[in-house]
Structure formats: structure tokens, C-alpha cells
Design a protein around this motif. Sequence first.
Motif, PDB file in Angstrom:
ATOM      1  N   GLY A   1     -13.523   1.827  -1.556  1.00 27.29           N
ATOM      2  CA  GLY A   1     -13.155   1.918  -3.029  1.00 27.29           C
ATOM      3  C   GLY A   1     -14.182   1.221  -3.777  1.00 27.29           C
ATOM      4  O   GLY A   1     -14.498   1.840  -4.871  1.00 27.29           O
ATOM      5  N   ALA A   2     -14.802  -0.068  -3.390  1.00 27.32           N
ATOM      6  CA  ALA A   2     -15.806  -0.445  -4.431  1.00 27.32           C
ATOM      7  C   ALA A   2     -16.995   0.410  -4.508  1.00 27.32           C
ATOM      8  O   ALA A   2     -17.624   0.292  -5.426  1.00 27.32           O
ATOM      9  CB  ALA A   2     -15.859  -2.161  -3.997  1.00 27.32           C
ATOM     10  N   LEU A   3     -17.239   0.720  -3.127  1.00 26.56           N
ATOM     11  CA  LEU A   3     -18.544   1.560  -3.229  1.00 26.56           C
ATOM     12  C   LEU A   3     -18.214   2.678  -3.930  1.00 26.56           C
ATOM     13  O   LEU A   3     -19.181   3.126  -5.031  1.00 26.56           O
ATOM     14  CB  LEU A   3     -18.882   1.945  -1.673  1.00 26.56           C
ATOM     15  CG  LEU A   3     -20.232   2.913  -1.640  1.00 26.56           C
ATOM     16  CD1 LEU A   3     -21.266   2.098  -1.971  1.00 26.56           C
ATOM     17  CD2 LEU A   3     -20.006   3.363   0.057  1.00 26.56           C
ATOM     18  N   MET A   4     -17.180   3.700  -3.970  1.00 26.84           N
ATOM     19  CA  MET A   4     -17.292   4.753  -4.551  1.00 26.84           C
ATOM     20  C   MET A   4     -17.117   4.608  -6.081  1.00 26.84           C
ATOM     21  O   MET A   4     -17.373   5.359  -6.538  1.00 26.84           O
ATOM     22  CB  MET A   4     -16.072   5.494  -3.799  1.00 26.84           C
ATOM     23  CG  MET A   4     -16.536   6.151  -2.601  1.00 26.84           C
ATOM     24  SD  MET A   4     -15.101   7.278  -1.790  1.00 26.84           S
ATOM     25  CE  MET A   4     -13.710   5.791  -1.662  1.00 26.84           C
TER      26      MET A   4
ATOM     27  N   ALA B   1      -9.962   2.266 -10.263  1.00 25.03           N
ATOM     28  CA  ALA B   1     -10.566   2.002  -8.784  1.00 25.03           C
ATOM     29  C   ALA B   1      -9.612   0.956  -7.794  1.00 25.03           C
ATOM     30  O   ALA B   1      -9.266   1.199  -6.824  1.00 25.03           O
ATOM     31  CB  ALA B   1     -11.966   1.531  -9.045  1.00 25.03           C
ATOM     32  N   LEU B   2      -9.152  -0.057  -8.682  1.00 27.73           N
ATOM     33  CA  LEU B   2      -8.156  -1.142  -7.997  1.00 27.73           C
ATOM     34  C   LEU B   2      -7.066  -0.431  -7.710  1.00 27.73           C
ATOM     35  O   LEU B   2      -6.487  -0.805  -6.463  1.00 27.73           O
ATOM     36  CB  LEU B   2      -8.318  -2.628  -8.923  1.00 27.73           C
ATOM     37  CG  LEU B   2      -7.376  -3.548  -8.304  1.00 27.73           C
ATOM     38  CD1 LEU B   2      -8.265  -4.159  -7.257  1.00 27.73           C
ATOM     39  CD2 LEU B   2      -7.578  -4.518  -9.256  1.00 27.73           C
ATOM     40  N   ILE B   3      -6.522   0.268  -8.565  1.00 24.98           N
ATOM     41  CA  ILE B   3      -5.205   0.588  -8.292  1.00 24.98           C
ATOM     42  C   ILE B   3      -5.076   1.539  -7.331  1.00 24.98           C
ATOM     43  O   ILE B   3      -4.525   1.825  -6.306  1.00 24.98           O
ATOM     44  CB  ILE B   3      -4.605   1.369  -9.419  1.00 24.98           C
ATOM     45  CG1 ILE B   3      -4.217   0.261 -10.681  1.00 24.98           C
ATOM     46  CG2 ILE B   3      -3.179   2.133  -9.275  1.00 24.98           C
ATOM     47  CD1 ILE B   3      -3.817   0.547 -12.097  1.00 24.98           C
ATOM     48  N   GLY B   4      -6.335   2.718  -7.347  1.00 23.47           N
ATOM     49  CA  GLY B   4      -6.130   3.630  -6.357  1.00 23.47           C
ATOM     50  C   GLY B   4      -6.342   3.335  -5.040  1.00 23.47           C
ATOM     51  O   GLY B   4      -6.068   3.863  -4.118  1.00 23.47           O
ATOM     52  N   THR B   5      -7.394   1.835  -4.931  1.00 19.86           N
ATOM     53  CA  THR B   5      -7.669   1.521  -3.608  1.00 19.86           C
ATOM     54  C   THR B   5      -6.332   0.927  -3.089  1.00 19.86           C
ATOM     55  O   THR B   5      -6.079   0.981  -1.897  1.00 19.86           O
ATOM     56  CB  THR B   5      -9.075   0.534  -3.675  1.00 19.86           C
ATOM     57  OG1 THR B   5      -9.955   1.109  -4.236  1.00 19.86           O
ATOM     58  CG2 THR B   5      -9.368  -0.159  -2.477  1.00 19.86           C
ATOM     59  N   ALA B   6      -5.736   0.367  -4.092  1.00 21.56           N
ATOM     60  CA  ALA B   6      -4.414  -0.234  -3.536  1.00 21.56           C
ATOM     61  C   ALA B   6      -3.441   0.872  -2.943  1.00 21.56           C
ATOM     62  O   ALA B   6      -2.728   0.430  -1.801  1.00 21.56           O
ATOM     63  CB  ALA B   6      -3.941  -1.160  -4.799  1.00 21.56           C
TER      64      ALA B   6
END
Length: 437
Positions: free
Chosen positions: A148-151, A320-325
Amino acid sequence: MSLKSLFARLVERSPYRAVGADDQRSWLFLVAIHVGVSICVPLFAFGGQLGRHMSFVELVGAVLAGAALIVVLAFATGYVGMRARVPTAILVRQTFGERGAHVVALVLTLASFGWFGVQTEMLVNSIFALAHVQPSAGLRLILTFAAGALMSSTAIIGVRALGKVTYIAVPLLLLVIAVPASIALSRQDLAPLLMKAPPEAAYGFGAVVSIVVGSHMSTIAISPDLTRFLRTPRDVAAGTIASFAVALPVLLLLSALLAVVYGSSDLVAVMVAAGVGAPALIVIILATWTSNDKNLYESALSLSALFPRIERWQLTAIAALIGTAVAAAGIFQHFIGFLVLLGLAIAPVAGVYLVDYWMGGTRYADGAPIERLRVAPFVAWAGGSLFGLMTLPADSSGLGWLTLTTVPTLDALLAAALLHIVLSRLLGSRRAAAANA
């Protein structure tokens, strides 16, 4: 130059500002983004499933017919985006009013979150499958947040980074994907494959057309997010045709052919069977990256309508944080049905703002005042969504009461557009009568 000023120049800022001449691009930009988004694990699974339900020869005509309809609709919404020079979430503020746009933006945001989570989870699963590793919960969590962080890094920068990633990734993706196709065709007699009966229950021509169009209705509705950067209507037309009349059918038919040859619609399994398992990892990462870049970028644009005082790049990081979670929570098994219903809510948005833009006159001009809530567009949107639910088959979580075009999302779009025209005329007549009285 200070670090702060360098960051300000590099990162795309407020989406409320109309696109300037320096940010405008040619049709190749649109094609690169759309092709990069299209080359992803879900699309190959989608095309592979179509190939297992219809002979390849019959599938060609159905896919081309669906692509032609997508081109017409995408050009219509894309042209509005090019003229208005603002993203969809900002455009609908003039259509639905300030309060109404908040509800629309929330729906668009939920869809983007969902797709980011689904694709990230599929990426992580593919990596472990290629590595032949049975991961622990902790290892899965670490890899999910790392992915998630990379994308999210390029989506935080904005459209400049999106363009550069796709220009690099798309040629590599096409090259690596062409390998199993060329290997398969060199080992197989092509004619029997093209005429071979589908291994599973056959789909009709209309069903495949509706599936192809319906799967891209959300992309059609939010196309102003990208076409606002195009220079001319000719760029919109060329980019739309190249993306949806050329690239999309090629990718769908290629994935269908690979599914027939290798007996699987799983891209990872196909790559491994073709003996290119190592490059498959590069394909999966790049394909998910280019797709999720757009998901994150669009979610931040939608969030900008809800939180106008927060910078776009900050909203992207939050998204990004929400989507990764969401991906870490294992959303794939639970969210697909919800995304289908969200599609019925998103498609009417396009129908309403298309009609309203052409009837709106000076409402969409720079500096035009924004109403608090416009009743007619909001009611038309709700009515179109309800009509789409009525035409959605019962086995797909719909009501299945009637059939119009056999494409429920298109039904919703057309119903919303027609209802908005009728309501606008009625309200306009009442206002005129009141003024005369």
C-alpha cells in the motif's frame, strides 16, 4: 530552491483550481493511464471467465459491440470533463449543489476505497502464491501495508507521477503478457481453438455485451478526472477510441484466449504454466500499481469535495491508509456484491451531470455560484439508482422486476438522465408560471 518550494512544484495541489495550459496533455496520456489500469489481475480473470462461457469467434463480436457502446458514453462524459477542466467530484457540485455533491462524493470514495482494497489483497495473495509460501497473519499484514505504501507514493505526487509510471509500466506489461500468448499459439493449432465450444454454460450475445459495458460504467462516470487534462475534443475522441475500442478488446480477447489454451482464468497460473513465473511477479506488481494509482488518485479527488481545506496529497495519504486497512481486513470476499450495488449508484451520476451540463448554460462557467442543494438532479439520481436496482437480476442482489437494455448500470444512467430532463422542465414551468402570476 528550498525543500518546501520543490515539494510544492512536484506535488499536484488543489483540484478546485481549473487545469492550466502547462498541465494539458495529448491523447496518449489518456491511453497510457487506461491501458495501465486495464492490465490487472481482475481484468484477466474477467476476460478469462468470458472465454469459458462463449466460443472465441462469437466472443469477438460481443466484446467489440460492448466496447463501441463504452466509447460513445466515455466520450460524452470525457468531453464534459475537458470543457469544465475540473474533476468529477468538483463538477457535480454545480450539478447537485454543495450538500448534494457531498453524498455523491461519498459514494465515489467508497467505490475507490473498495477497488484499492480488492486489488491490493489480490496482489498480496499472488505474491505468496508465486513464492509458494503459506504466510502467517503477521507476514501478510506487513506485506499488505508495504504494498500500500509503495503504490500510494506516486498517487500522492499526482497526475505527473501517474503518467510517468504508466509510460514505463505499460510497454513492460504488454511485453511480458505477450510471452505466454506467443508460446501458446506456437504450440497450438489456432483454428480449433477459435471454434471450440465453451467449457462452461454458454452466455448469450446480449449478456456478454451487458457484462462488458456494465463493468466499465464507473470508469465512464468519472472520466472527467482524467480528460480534464486533455487539450482538445480531438484528444478526447482519439484517447477514448484507442483506450476502449482498441486496447480494451485486445486485452479482453487475449485473456479469453489464454484461458482457453491454459484452462485457467488465473493470470498467475497462466504465467507459471507458460514457464515465465519469475516475470509474472513483475507483471502482478506493475499491473496492480498502475490500477491502484488511479483508484487512490480518484478517491482523493472525491474526498476533496468533502474536505476542501485539506491538501489533495494529504487526502491521498489518508485514502491509501484506509484502502490498505480494508485490504488487510480481507475485503475481497465481502465487498464484490457491494461494489455491484455501488455501480448502480455511480452510473446515474453521469446521466444527470451530462444532461445538466448541456441544459445548465452559465452554471458551469468559472466563478458561477453554487447552490446549497438542487432538488431535481438529486431526485433524478435517486430515481435512476432505484430503476437500475429494479432491472438488476435477483441473483445479483437486485429486484429483477423488469428488463430494459439488459445492462442495469446503463438502465440507471438513462433513467436518471430522462428523469432529470422531465423534472427540470416541470420545475422550470412552475417557476415561469409563478413569475407571470
